[in-house]
Design a protein around this motif. Structure first.
Motif, PDB file in Angstrom:
ATOM      1  N   LEU A   1       1.291  -1.272  -0.232  1.00 24.55           N
ATOM      2  CA  LEU A   1      -0.140  -0.107   0.113  1.00 24.55           C
ATOM      3  C   LEU A   1       0.571   1.296   0.055  1.00 24.55           C
ATOM      4  N   LYS A   2       2.153   1.377   1.396  1.00 23.50           N
ATOM      5  CA  LYS A   2       2.564   2.204   1.520  1.00 23.50           C
ATOM      6  C   LYS A   2       3.155   2.836  -0.737  1.00 23.50           C
ATOM      7  N   ALA A   3       4.119   1.925  -1.349  1.00 22.72           N
ATOM      8  CA  ALA A   3       4.389   1.456  -1.926  1.00 22.72           C
ATOM      9  C   ALA A   3       3.634   1.803  -3.440  1.00 22.72           C
ATOM     10  N   GLY A   4       2.523   1.585  -3.715  1.00 29.94           N
ATOM     11  CA  GLY A   4       1.326   2.495  -4.586  1.00 29.94           C
ATOM     12  C   GLY A   4       1.145   3.614  -4.211  1.00 29.94           C
ATOM     13  N   LEU A   5       0.862   3.999  -2.666  1.00 33.18           N
ATOM     14  CA  LEU A   5       1.010   5.439  -2.978  1.00 33.18           C
ATOM     15  C   LEU A   5       1.948   6.051  -3.199  1.00 33.18           C
ATOM     16  N   ILE A   6       3.275   5.987  -3.061  1.00 36.38           N
ATOM     17  CA  ILE A   6       4.384   6.213  -3.645  1.00 36.38           C
ATOM     18  C   ILE A   6       4.693   6.774  -5.163  1.00 36.38           C
ATOM     19  N   VAL A   7       4.264   5.681  -5.581  1.00 31.36           N
ATOM     20  CA  VAL A   7       4.887   5.422  -7.377  1.00 31.36           C
ATOM     21  C   VAL A   7       2.692   6.417  -7.758  1.00 31.36           C
ATOM     22  N   ALA A   8       1.883   6.423  -7.445  1.00 31.51           N
ATOM     23  CA  ALA A   8       1.030   6.713  -7.883  1.00 31.51           C
ATOM     24  C   ALA A   8       0.698   8.567  -7.615  1.00 31.51           C
ATOM     25  N   VAL A   9       1.451   8.648  -6.795  1.00 30.59           N
ATOM     26  CA  VAL A   9       1.468  10.159  -6.272  1.00 30.59           C
ATOM     27  C   VAL A   9       2.965  10.962  -6.451  1.00 30.59           C
ATOM     28  N   PHE A  10       3.724  10.359  -6.187  1.00 28.75           N
ATOM     29  CA  PHE A  10       5.049  11.476  -5.549  1.00 28.75           C
ATOM     30  C   PHE A  10       5.567  10.998  -7.530  1.00 28.75           C
ATOM     31  N   MET A  11       5.545   9.998  -7.840  1.00 26.50           N
ATOM     32  CA  MET A  11       6.004   9.441  -8.830  1.00 26.50           C
ATOM     33  C   MET A  11       5.412  10.105 -10.181  1.00 26.50           C
ATOM     34  N   HIS A  12       4.299  10.386  -9.727  1.00 25.63           N
ATOM     35  CA  HIS A  12       2.745  11.059 -10.767  1.00 25.63           C
ATOM     36  C   HIS A  12       2.658   9.997 -11.811  1.00 25.63           C
ATOM     37  N   MET A  13       2.585   8.237 -11.443  1.00 27.89           N
ATOM     38  CA  MET A  13       1.810   7.702 -12.018  1.00 27.89           C
ATOM     39  C   MET A  13       0.257   7.464 -12.574  1.00 27.89           C
ATOM     40  N   ALA A  14      -0.292   7.941 -11.525  1.00 27.06           N
ATOM     41  CA  ALA A  14      -1.213   8.719 -11.896  1.00 27.06           C
ATOM     42  C   ALA A  14      -2.236   9.075 -12.155  1.00 27.06           C
ATOM     43  N   TRP A  15      -1.250  10.161 -12.995  1.00 24.45           N
ATOM     44  CA  TRP A  15      -1.587  11.054 -14.443  1.00 24.45           C
ATOM     45  C   TRP A  15      -0.625  10.957 -15.151  1.00 24.45           C
ATOM     46  N   GLU A  16      -0.540   9.520 -15.414  1.00 26.92           N
ATOM     47  CA  GLU A  16       0.488   9.009 -16.909  1.00 26.92           C
ATOM     48  C   GLU A  16      -0.088   8.868 -18.330  1.00 26.92           C
ATOM     49  N   ARG A  17      -0.079   8.749 -19.901  1.00 21.78           N
ATOM     50  CA  ARG A  17      -0.641   7.845 -20.054  1.00 21.78           C
ATOM     51  C   ARG A  17      -0.612   6.017 -19.583  1.00 21.78           C
ATOM     52  N   LEU A  18      -1.805   5.405 -20.092  1.00 22.71           N
ATOM     53  CA  LEU A  18      -1.995   4.010 -20.004  1.00 22.71           C
ATOM     54  C   LEU A  18      -0.976   3.817 -20.416  1.00 22.71           C
ATOM     55  N   ALA A  19       0.124   3.818 -21.760  1.00 23.33           N
ATOM     56  CA  ALA A  19       0.960   3.231 -21.880  1.00 23.33           C
ATOM     57  C   ALA A  19       2.219   3.007 -20.928  1.00 23.33           C
ATOM     58  N   LEU A  20       2.782   4.503 -20.666  1.00 22.83           N
ATOM     59  CA  LEU A  20       3.700   4.046 -19.352  1.00 22.83           C
ATOM     60  C   LEU A  20       3.253   3.352 -17.887  1.00 22.83           C
ATOM     61  N   ILE A  21       2.252   3.552 -18.147  1.00 30.74           N
ATOM     62  CA  ILE A  21       1.674   3.180 -16.736  1.00 30.74           C
ATOM     63  C   ILE A  21       2.599   1.178 -17.263  1.00 30.74           C
ATOM     64  N   TYR A  22       1.870   0.880 -18.129  1.00 27.75           N
ATOM     65  CA  TYR A  22       1.766  -0.748 -17.995  1.00 27.75           C
ATOM     66  C   TYR A  22       3.279  -0.233 -18.317  1.00 27.75           C
ATOM     67  N   ALA A  23       4.383   0.098 -19.033  1.00 26.76           N
ATOM     68  CA  ALA A  23       5.247   0.169 -19.344  1.00 26.76           C
ATOM     69  C   ALA A  23       6.677  -0.223 -18.146  1.00 26.76           C
ATOM     70  N   ILE A  24       5.113   0.119 -17.115  1.00 29.07           N
ATOM     71  CA  ILE A  24       6.569   0.341 -15.577  1.00 29.07           C
ATOM     72  C   ILE A  24       5.610  -0.664 -14.701  1.00 29.07           C
ATOM     73  N   LEU A  25       4.167  -1.392 -14.747  1.00 25.79           N
ATOM     74  CA  LEU A  25       3.898  -1.520 -13.876  1.00 25.79           C
ATOM     75  C   LEU A  25       4.040  -3.628 -14.705  1.00 25.79           C
ATOM     76  N   LEU A  26       3.454  -3.865 -16.099  1.00 26.79           N
ATOM     77  CA  LEU A  26       3.738  -4.866 -16.428  1.00 26.79           C
ATOM     78  C   LEU A  26       5.073  -6.544 -16.054  1.00 26.79           C
ATOM     79  N   PRO A  27       6.027  -5.283 -16.542  1.00 27.32           N
ATOM     80  CA  PRO A  27       7.452  -5.676 -16.211  1.00 27.32           C
ATOM     81  C   PRO A  27       7.433  -6.551 -14.744  1.00 27.32           C
ATOM     82  N   PRO A  28       7.521  -5.749 -13.989  1.00 28.51           N
ATOM     83  CA  PRO A  28       7.607  -6.751 -12.144  1.00 28.51           C
ATOM     84  C   PRO A  28       6.438  -7.592 -12.098  1.00 28.51           C
ATOM     85  N   LEU A  29       5.223  -7.549 -13.038  1.00 27.23           N
ATOM     86  CA  LEU A  29       3.688  -9.126 -12.763  1.00 27.23           C
ATOM     87  C   LEU A  29       4.511  -9.268 -13.330  1.00 27.23           C
ATOM     88  N   LEU A  30       5.051  -9.443 -14.598  1.00 29.82           N
ATOM     89  CA  LEU A  30       5.529 -11.118 -15.678  1.00 29.82           C
ATOM     90  C   LEU A  30       6.672 -11.472 -14.514  1.00 29.82           C
TER      91      LEU A  30
END
Length: 114
Positions: free
Chosen positions: A58-87
């Protein structure tokens, strides 16, 4: 009449309210306090580790979403950041199941060590 050149266009910069950052800092503080309370209360076993991992994610998600501005990024960039660790997690799960099969095969065909 001529149109203004494209490079002279004014780019709007979105400013996020400071209250959002203060709220996230407060939530991070509360989640950290909960994480420390898990140890203070003395929980043991799977419950302890599940709660610690939950608060960490939860803390990592908050940090990534707000402080790294991922909540306001394009969907392609979000997939580029989040998809590799998931895979990577999926491949680790596949390797764990494969390792259990290899161990089972070795014990079946070669027997247990004396």
């Amino acid at each position: 009449m001529t149109d203004a050149p494209a490079h002279a266009a004014v780019k709007e910069h979105q400013q996020h309210p400071i209250g959002l950052y203060l709220l996230v800092w407060g939530l991070l503080f509360v989640l950290s306090a909960f994480s420390y309370m898990v140890d203070y209360v003395g929980l043991q076993g799977y419950l302890r580790w599940s709660l610690i991992l939950l608060f960490m994610m939860l803390k990592a998600g908050l940090i990534v979403a707000v402080f790294m501005h991922m909540a306001w990024e394009r969907l392609a960039l979000i997939y580029a950041i989040l998809l590799p660790p998931l895979l990577v997690l999926v491949f680790v799960a596949l390797m764990v199941s494969e390792s259990r099969y290899v161990l089972f095969s070795r014990l079946t065909f070669f027997g247990a060590a004396p």
